[in-house]
Scaffold this motif. Structure first.
Motif, short mmCIF file in Angstrom:
data_model
loop_
_atom_site.label_atom_id
_atom_site.label_comp_id
_atom_site.label_asym_id
_atom_site.label_seq_id
_atom_site.Cartn_x
_atom_site.Cartn_y
_atom_site.Cartn_z
N LEU A 150 0.86 -1.18 0.00
CA LEU A 150 0.00 0.00 0.00
C LEU A 150 0.89 1.23 0.00
O LEU A 150 1.84 1.33 0.79
CB LEU A 150 -0.91 0.00 1.23
CG LEU A 150 -1.72 -1.28 1.46
CD1 LEU A 150 -2.58 -1.13 2.71
CD2 LEU A 150 -2.57 -1.61 0.26
N SER A 151 0.56 2.17 -0.88
CA SER A 151 1.38 3.36 -1.03
C SER A 151 0.85 4.49 -0.14
O SER A 151 -0.36 4.65 0.02
CB SER A 151 1.36 3.81 -2.48
OG SER A 151 1.95 5.08 -2.64
N CYS A 152 1.77 5.28 0.41
CA CYS A 152 1.43 6.48 1.18
C CYS A 152 2.46 7.56 0.85
O CYS A 152 3.66 7.36 1.08
CB CYS A 152 1.42 6.19 2.67
SG CYS A 152 1.07 7.65 3.66
N GLU A 153 1.97 8.67 0.30
CA GLU A 153 2.83 9.79 -0.06
C GLU A 153 2.28 11.06 0.58
O GLU A 153 1.08 11.29 0.56
CB GLU A 153 2.85 9.97 -1.58
CG GLU A 153 3.31 8.75 -2.36
CD GLU A 153 4.83 8.62 -2.37
OE1 GLU A 153 5.52 9.64 -2.28
OE2 GLU A 153 5.32 7.46 -2.45
N GLN A 154 3.19 11.88 1.14
CA GLN A 154 2.76 13.15 1.72
C GLN A 154 3.63 14.30 1.21
O GLN A 154 4.83 14.11 0.97
CB GLN A 154 2.81 13.09 3.26
CG GLN A 154 4.16 12.72 3.84
CD GLN A 154 4.89 13.85 4.53
OE1 GLN A 154 4.51 15.02 4.44
NE2 GLN A 154 5.96 13.51 5.22
N GLU A 175 8.95 11.76 2.00
CA GLU A 175 7.60 11.87 1.49
C GLU A 175 6.85 10.54 1.45
O GLU A 175 5.63 10.52 1.29
CB GLU A 175 7.61 12.43 0.06
CG GLU A 175 8.25 13.79 -0.07
CD GLU A 175 9.77 13.73 -0.12
OE1 GLU A 175 10.40 14.77 0.11
OE2 GLU A 175 10.33 12.62 -0.35
N SER A 176 7.55 9.42 1.57
CA SER A 176 6.96 8.13 1.26
C SER A 176 7.12 7.14 2.40
O SER A 176 8.20 7.02 2.98
CB SER A 176 7.61 7.58 -0.01
OG SER A 176 7.08 6.33 -0.34
N PHE A 177 6.04 6.40 2.68
CA PHE A 177 6.06 5.42 3.77
C PHE A 177 5.18 4.23 3.36
O PHE A 177 4.08 4.04 3.88
CB PHE A 177 5.54 6.08 5.04
CG PHE A 177 5.76 5.27 6.31
CD1 PHE A 177 4.78 5.25 7.31
CD2 PHE A 177 6.93 4.57 6.54
CE1 PHE A 177 4.97 4.54 8.49
CE2 PHE A 177 7.13 3.85 7.71
CZ PHE A 177 6.15 3.85 8.69
N PRO A 178 5.63 3.39 2.45
CA PRO A 178 4.81 2.27 1.98
C PRO A 178 4.71 1.14 3.01
O PRO A 178 5.65 0.88 3.76
CB PRO A 178 5.54 1.80 0.72
CG PRO A 178 6.96 2.22 0.95
CD PRO A 178 6.90 3.49 1.74
N LEU A 179 3.56 0.49 2.99
CA LEU A 179 3.28 -0.64 3.89
C LEU A 179 3.08 -1.90 3.07
O LEU A 179 2.28 -1.90 2.13
CB LEU A 179 2.01 -0.36 4.70
CG LEU A 179 1.50 -1.50 5.57
CD1 LEU A 179 2.38 -1.69 6.80
CD2 LEU A 179 0.05 -1.25 6.01
N THR A 180 3.80 -2.96 3.41
CA THR A 180 3.61 -4.25 2.76
C THR A 180 2.88 -5.18 3.71
O THR A 180 3.31 -5.37 4.86
CB THR A 180 4.94 -4.87 2.31
OG1 THR A 180 5.54 -4.01 1.33
CG2 THR A 180 4.73 -6.25 1.71
#
Lengths: 114, 117
Positions: free
Chosen positions: A21-25, A72-77
């Motif tokens: 799951l992608s998370c960008e801020q 900026e990015s904190f992806p969750l697997t």
């Protein structure tokens, strides 16, 4: 507009498959978080990161993994080791001090494992 | 360890009526308390927070909450409900201690507010 973008919004996967799951801020926040939400249970913390290249386990980290290579990015697997992965996943970042700061949330990713 | 209890998983009020959503906390140290709102299939948004300044805290959309140490409560109120207030509301407490994990938020299980016409 500044904010947090999560993708995809909806995701269907078969059992045994890993999903990311992608998370960008673009809020320039140092701290970022992943929460899992199940009906009637509120939010439970999976992982959090206070700064780039550093992250810590939350209350329910088993079966999940994260990385924080960029601010900026904190992806969750969600790995195949997660026993019950079907849930609503929320990413957040924090402004202000650790004790009093406000969390800003993305719109979430709903994962359904078939 | 700190925790929050939200009394009532579902609350229904008529449009124009008082909204009262209950939150009680347990804490061995002075807490930091928050109310967040979540609209369907969206993330959470901060309504208001208590950080040891004034005990009556005013937030967005006409909501307010009063910190009562003697009752270990932080109930959320709004004098007159509007249809647009229908959502799920979460009370949260910042955990005590100085470690990174200790400063994370603990969320209550949420209260679903329904506003009847």
């Amino acid at each position: 507009d500044g904010g947090i973008t999560q993708s995809p919004k909806y995701l269907f996967r078969k059992e045994g498959q890993n999903v990311t799951l992608s998370c960008e801020q673009n809020l320039n926040h140092d701290a970022m978080y992943w929460y899992r939400q199940d009906p009637g249970q509120g939010l439970r913390l999976i992982y959090y990161s206070q700064i780039v290249n550093d992250f810590q386990k939350g209350d329910i980290a088993e079966g999940y993994s994260v990385s924080r290579e960029k601010k900026e990015s904190f992806p969750l697997t969600v790995t195949s080791a997660q026993k019950n992965p079907t849930a609503f996943y929320l990413c957040a970042s924090r402004t202000g001090a650790a004790n009093t700061g406000e969390l800003f949330f993305g719109e979430g990713s709903r994962l359904t494992v078939l | 360890a700190q925790s929050v209890t939200q009394l009532g998983s579902h609350v229904s009020v008529s449009e124009g009526a008082l909204v009262l959503l209950r939150c009680n906390y347990s804490s061995s140290v002075p807490p930091y308390l928050f109310w967040y709102v979540q609209y369907p299939n969206q993330g959470l948004q901060l309504l208001l927070k208590y950080t040891s300044a004034a005990t009556l805290v005013k937030g967005i959309n006409g909501f307010e909450a009063e910190f009562k140490k003697s009752e270990t409560s932080f109930h959320l109120t709004k004098p007159s409900a509007h249809m647009s207030d229908a959502a799920e509301y979460f009370c949260a407490v910042r955990r005590g201690g100085s470690s990174g994990s200790a400063r994370q938020l603990t969320f209550g299980s949420g209260t679903q507010l329904t506003v009847l016409p």
